[in-house]
Design a protein around this motif. Sequence first.
Motif, PDB file in Angstrom:
ATOM      1  N   PRO A  36       1.083  -1.313   0.309  1.00 50.69           N
ATOM      2  CA  PRO A  36      -0.001   0.352  -0.190  1.00 50.69           C
ATOM      3  C   PRO A  36       0.794   1.257  -0.002  1.00 50.69           C
ATOM      4  O   PRO A  36       0.233   2.091  -0.692  1.00 50.69           O
ATOM      5  N   ASN A  37       2.151   1.056   0.449  1.00 53.07           N
ATOM      6  CA  ASN A  37       2.774   2.320   0.663  1.00 53.07           C
ATOM      7  C   ASN A  37       3.436   3.178  -0.423  1.00 53.07           C
ATOM      8  O   ASN A  37       3.416   4.654  -0.719  1.00 53.07           O
ATOM      9  N   ARG A  38       3.921   1.811  -0.768  1.00 52.00           N
ATOM     10  CA  ARG A  38       4.241   2.081  -2.538  1.00 52.00           C
ATOM     11  C   ARG A  38       2.995   2.321  -3.947  1.00 52.00           C
ATOM     12  O   ARG A  38       3.443   3.441  -4.449  1.00 52.00           O
ATOM     13  N   LEU A  39       1.718   2.084  -3.448  1.00 47.08           N
ATOM     14  CA  LEU A  39       0.848   2.106  -4.299  1.00 47.08           C
ATOM     15  C   LEU A  39       0.802   3.923  -4.110  1.00 47.08           C
ATOM     16  O   LEU A  39       0.458   4.292  -4.600  1.00 47.08           O
ATOM     17  N   LEU A  40       0.970   4.058  -3.043  1.00 45.29           N
ATOM     18  CA  LEU A  40       0.075   5.891  -2.754  1.00 45.29           C
ATOM     19  C   LEU A  40       1.671   6.205  -2.711  1.00 45.29           C
ATOM     20  O   LEU A  40       1.326   7.782  -3.192  1.00 45.29           O
ATOM     21  N   ASN A  41       2.854   6.140  -2.709  1.00 43.95           N
ATOM     22  CA  ASN A  41       3.615   7.047  -3.661  1.00 43.95           C
ATOM     23  C   ASN A  41       3.495   7.545  -5.499  1.00 43.95           C
ATOM     24  O   ASN A  41       4.339   8.775  -5.929  1.00 43.95           O
ATOM     25  N   ALA A  42       3.506   5.866  -5.501  1.00 47.87           N
ATOM     26  CA  ALA A  42       3.370   5.786  -7.073  1.00 47.87           C
ATOM     27  C   ALA A  42       1.926   7.083  -7.256  1.00 47.87           C
ATOM     28  O   ALA A  42       2.052   7.283  -8.394  1.00 47.87           O
ATOM     29  N   TYR A  43       0.794   6.788  -7.074  1.00 53.03           N
ATOM     30  CA  TYR A  43       0.101   7.248  -7.011  1.00 53.03           C
ATOM     31  C   TYR A  43      -0.311   9.245  -6.856  1.00 53.03           C
ATOM     32  O   TYR A  43      -0.136   9.881  -7.545  1.00 53.03           O
ATOM     33  N   ARG A  44       1.042   9.479  -5.805  1.00 56.23           N
ATOM     34  CA  ARG A  44       1.774  11.319  -6.216  1.00 56.23           C
ATOM     35  C   ARG A  44       1.949  11.284  -6.697  1.00 56.23           C
ATOM     36  O   ARG A  44       2.690  12.869  -6.893  1.00 56.23           O
TER      37      ARG A  44
END
Length: 240
Positions: A36-44
């Motif tokens: 999830p933290n990778r996904l959030l970083n990607a979307y940002r």
Amino acid sequence: MDSFFIPEISKYSYTFPDPREACDEGLLAYGGDLNPNRLLNAYRKGIFPWFNEGDPILWWSPNPRLVLYPKDFKVNKSFRKILKNKKYKVYFDRDFCYTIKTCADVRKDKEGTWITKEMQEAYIELHKMGFAHSVEVYDENDKFFGGLYGVSIGKAFFGESMVSLAPNGSKIALKALSDVLDSRGYDFIDCQVPTDHLKRLGAKLIDRDRFLNELEESVKSGGDIGSWSSFEWEYKDGWW
């Protein structure tokens, strides 16, 4: 023809290449995981995962980018009539798990789906963390007939998938989302890649650099982390 090196990203780092340097098709990197933290970083950073089951995870940031500014949602005469009939009820975050599973199942039956079990589990975790949200549409008998889900960070919403089990189901969900986001000061809905359907509803293609510039400002703003189940929407004639 220009050639581009597609790097593999490590499971031990959430760092991505600069999306501005990706080819127009948008493939930026592969590998990593769906933490999830990778996904959030990607979307940002304007990056999203999109891959088929059995393939490595592929990360994308296409140019141009399809976005829907909430105020730009278009309601034609026939859809306006459907909205005014109000033979439906819209909920936010009523059943995220069912919504994402239905999106996956319907696409799998038609043309295959990128919403694998692994993807579903990752976005359900984002939902529990208060970042992923769903919009569901039910008929007069409380039967689900359409919806969508996506990720919200700051004042940006990243649409992931929509589904209709009956005519106009997903369209009603997107109209409801657009109105609510507009009322809460959101900047745009990222629709990722172009479709004629979304263009007819008011989405437009913008240059990737413009998108990334707008995104950079949007994610700095305070968002709505947590459940959206208290959000309400009812169509008001003239609210389009």
